[in-house]
Design an enzyme around this catalytic site. Structure first.
Site, mmCIF file in Angstrom:
data_model
loop_
_atom_site.group_PDB
_atom_site.id
_atom_site.type_symbol
_atom_site.label_atom_id
_atom_site.label_comp_id
_atom_site.label_asym_id
_atom_site.label_seq_id
_atom_site.Cartn_x
_atom_site.Cartn_y
_atom_site.Cartn_z
ATOM 1 N N ARG A 101 3.502 56.408 -185.989
ATOM 2 C CA ARG A 101 3.508 55.689 -187.264
ATOM 3 C C ARG A 101 2.174 55.871 -187.975
ATOM 4 O O ARG A 101 1.176 56.259 -187.389
ATOM 5 C CB ARG A 101 3.871 54.228 -187.064
ATOM 6 C CG ARG A 101 5.389 54.100 -187.076
ATOM 7 C CD ARG A 101 5.850 52.715 -186.827
ATOM 8 N NE ARG A 101 5.743 52.383 -185.426
ATOM 9 C CZ ARG A 101 6.409 51.398 -184.859
ATOM 10 N NH1 ARG A 101 7.218 50.656 -185.564
ATOM 11 N NH2 ARG A 101 6.275 51.152 -183.576
ATOM 12 N N TYR A 154 18.855 54.396 -186.650
ATOM 13 C CA TYR A 154 18.106 53.131 -186.553
ATOM 14 C C TYR A 154 18.631 52.130 -187.584
ATOM 15 O O TYR A 154 18.961 50.989 -187.254
ATOM 16 C CB TYR A 154 16.623 53.404 -186.776
ATOM 17 C CG TYR A 154 15.712 52.208 -186.603
ATOM 18 C CD1 TYR A 154 15.588 51.569 -185.377
ATOM 19 C CD2 TYR A 154 14.948 51.740 -187.673
ATOM 20 C CE1 TYR A 154 14.735 50.482 -185.223
ATOM 21 C CE2 TYR A 154 14.088 50.667 -187.521
ATOM 22 C CZ TYR A 154 13.982 50.035 -186.299
ATOM 23 O OH TYR A 154 13.130 48.969 -186.148
ATOM 24 N N ASN A 207 13.203 48.646 -170.491
ATOM 25 C CA ASN A 207 13.496 49.834 -169.657
ATOM 26 C C ASN A 207 12.352 50.857 -169.725
ATOM 27 O O ASN A 207 12.447 51.928 -169.145
ATOM 28 C CB ASN A 207 14.832 50.484 -170.050
ATOM 29 C CG ASN A 207 14.791 51.102 -171.443
ATOM 30 O OD1 ASN A 207 13.812 50.936 -172.172
ATOM 31 N ND2 ASN A 207 15.839 51.802 -171.816
ATOM 32 N N SER A 221 14.082 48.155 -178.815
ATOM 33 C CA SER A 221 14.575 49.316 -179.579
ATOM 34 C C SER A 221 13.423 50.278 -179.810
ATOM 35 O O SER A 221 12.304 49.848 -180.061
ATOM 36 C CB SER A 221 15.110 48.905 -180.956
ATOM 37 O OG SER A 221 15.543 50.068 -181.666
HETATM 38 N N1 UDP Z 1 3.201 59.003 -192.746
HETATM 39 C C1 UDP Z 1 2.171 59.879 -193.070
HETATM 40 N N2 UDP Z 1 1.476 60.456 -192.043
HETATM 41 C C2 UDP Z 1 1.708 60.186 -190.741
HETATM 42 C C3 UDP Z 1 2.741 59.283 -190.417
HETATM 43 C C4 UDP Z 1 3.466 58.711 -191.445
HETATM 44 O O1 UDP Z 1 1.909 60.149 -194.243
HETATM 45 O O2 UDP Z 1 1.009 60.764 -189.878
HETATM 46 C C5 UDP Z 1 3.939 58.353 -193.843
HETATM 47 C C6 UDP Z 1 5.461 58.422 -193.729
HETATM 48 O O3 UDP Z 1 5.979 59.597 -194.326
HETATM 49 C C7 UDP Z 1 5.881 57.168 -194.466
HETATM 50 C C8 UDP Z 1 4.727 56.189 -194.227
HETATM 51 O O4 UDP Z 1 3.624 56.974 -193.825
HETATM 52 O O5 UDP Z 1 5.987 57.415 -195.848
HETATM 53 C C9 UDP Z 1 5.021 55.164 -193.144
HETATM 54 O O6 UDP Z 1 5.512 55.850 -192.030
HETATM 55 P P1 UDP Z 1 5.740 55.149 -190.632
HETATM 56 O O7 UDP Z 1 6.245 56.201 -189.694
HETATM 57 O O8 UDP Z 1 4.532 54.398 -190.229
HETATM 58 O O9 UDP Z 1 6.865 54.049 -190.866
HETATM 59 P P2 UDP Z 1 8.135 53.913 -191.838
HETATM 60 O O10 UDP Z 1 7.721 52.912 -192.827
HETATM 61 O O11 UDP Z 1 8.440 55.241 -192.487
HETATM 62 O O12 UDP Z 1 9.214 53.470 -190.941
#
Ligand code: UDP
Length: 311
Positions: A186, A145, A32, A75
């Protein structure tokens, strides 16, 4: 085979589509486009074995003709996306999984669920084997999620047990590579884009939390093997090499030769402190293990972002 991939315009869905097409199969891609992008499928224009359907799989899915596989990859999957789209995330994991299972049952197709390491929550067992039941806050911001995917796994097993649908479940750990969105949110895409633009790298907290990063080609290879295996129980696919977020920031700075500073930002609520897949099962059942190490994967990802980032 003729297969349906939901979420085909997403990061993983599009790579998986490429993999099935490369092996001579016919792919129906559905999306979508809430978080997916047509650009991820643009290279398939004119391919007679690929077609795209714009549809929200939270609503009844109608597909004409036979199907041999239904792979449910739709998702929002980045924390910033599911924080912004909590209800859509719950719906695609619950109603979307139910619809996709119903379609697989009607077509007598194999069903494959993209689940996640988030089913383990903020884990109290480390590394995480599939037998671990997890430590999830159902009412926290990530609960939408985590619980949707836990429900999706339960629904998948129910269809397997009640309707004898041939099902597979993969628990996907942190994955990165070409086709991540620059604004995905991410950690790998954020750090790479920030380093290339000369902006500060936003490290959440003190960067002591850990993740284990799998390059996308390794992940897709594991998923492809699992799809073709006869293993019904959930299977972890991911790279067991574990790094702190600070170590990741330092590797990205070294490989981009960027002089961006690393700045600390508040740690998100319920951010898991550690994560590492136990892949004993994937190794023994699928003969699979990742082969791309972090520096090589990051280098390929950096090269891709250099080409695709605007000025
Ligand atoms: N993180 C970070 N800086 C960013 C984005 C994410 O330090 O700009 C950290 C976040 O707090 C987590 C880890 O990196 O501990 C992985 O985050 P991500 O969002 O990639 O995926 P998650 O494993 O949390 O689903």
């Amino acid at each position: 085979m003729r297969i349906l991939i939901t979420g085909a315009a997403g990061f993983l869905g599009s790579h998986l589509t490429d993999r099935f097409l490369a092996d001579g199969h016919e792919v129906l891609g559905m999306d979508n486009l809430v978080t997916g992008s047509r650009a991820n499928l643009a290279h398939l224009a004119g391919n007679p074995r690929f077609s795209f359907v714009l549809h929200d799989v939270s609503r009844f899915i109608a597909v004409e003709g036979p199907l041999d596989g239904v792979l449910h990859f739709a998702s929002p999957a980045s924390p910033i996306d599911y924080l912004e789209l909590p209800i859509q995330t719950l719906k695609v994991g619950s109603l979307g999984t139910h619809n996709a299972l119903g379609l697989a049952l009607a077509k007598r197709a194999r069903f494959f669920l993209a689940s996640t390491s988030e089913v383990y929550g903020d884990p109290q067992v480390h590394p995480q084997p599939e037998s671990y039941w997890g430590h999830v806050n159902p009412v926290g911001p990530r609960g939408v999620y985590d619980e949707a995917k836990r429900f999706a796994e339960a629904m998948t097993m129910a269809y397997h047990r009640v309707h004898a649908v041939d099902t597979r479940i993969v628990r996907i750990f942190n994955t990165y590579g070409p086709r991540m969105r620059a604004r995905d949110g991410r950690v790998v895409s954020n750090f790479v884009v920030q380093a290339l633009k000369g902006e500060p790298l936003t490290m959440y907290g003190e960067g002591q939390q850990t993740r284990s990063f799998c390059f996308v080609s390794d992940l897709i290879d594991g998923i492809y093997r699992l799809f073709h295996s006869d293993h019904v129980e959930p299977t972890n696919i991911g790279n067991p090499r574990e790094f702190t977020v600070r170590q990741l920031a330092e590797r990205v700075l070294a490989l981009t030769r960027s002089s961006s500073p690393i700045v600390s930002r508040p740690l998100p609520t319920d951010d898991p402190k550690v994560r590492q897949p136990d892949i004993t099962k994937a190794r023994s059942l699928l003969g699979w293990e990742p082969s791309v190490d972090l520096d090589e994967g990051l280098s390929r990802t950096i090269a891709w972002f250099r080409e695709h980032l605007g000025p």
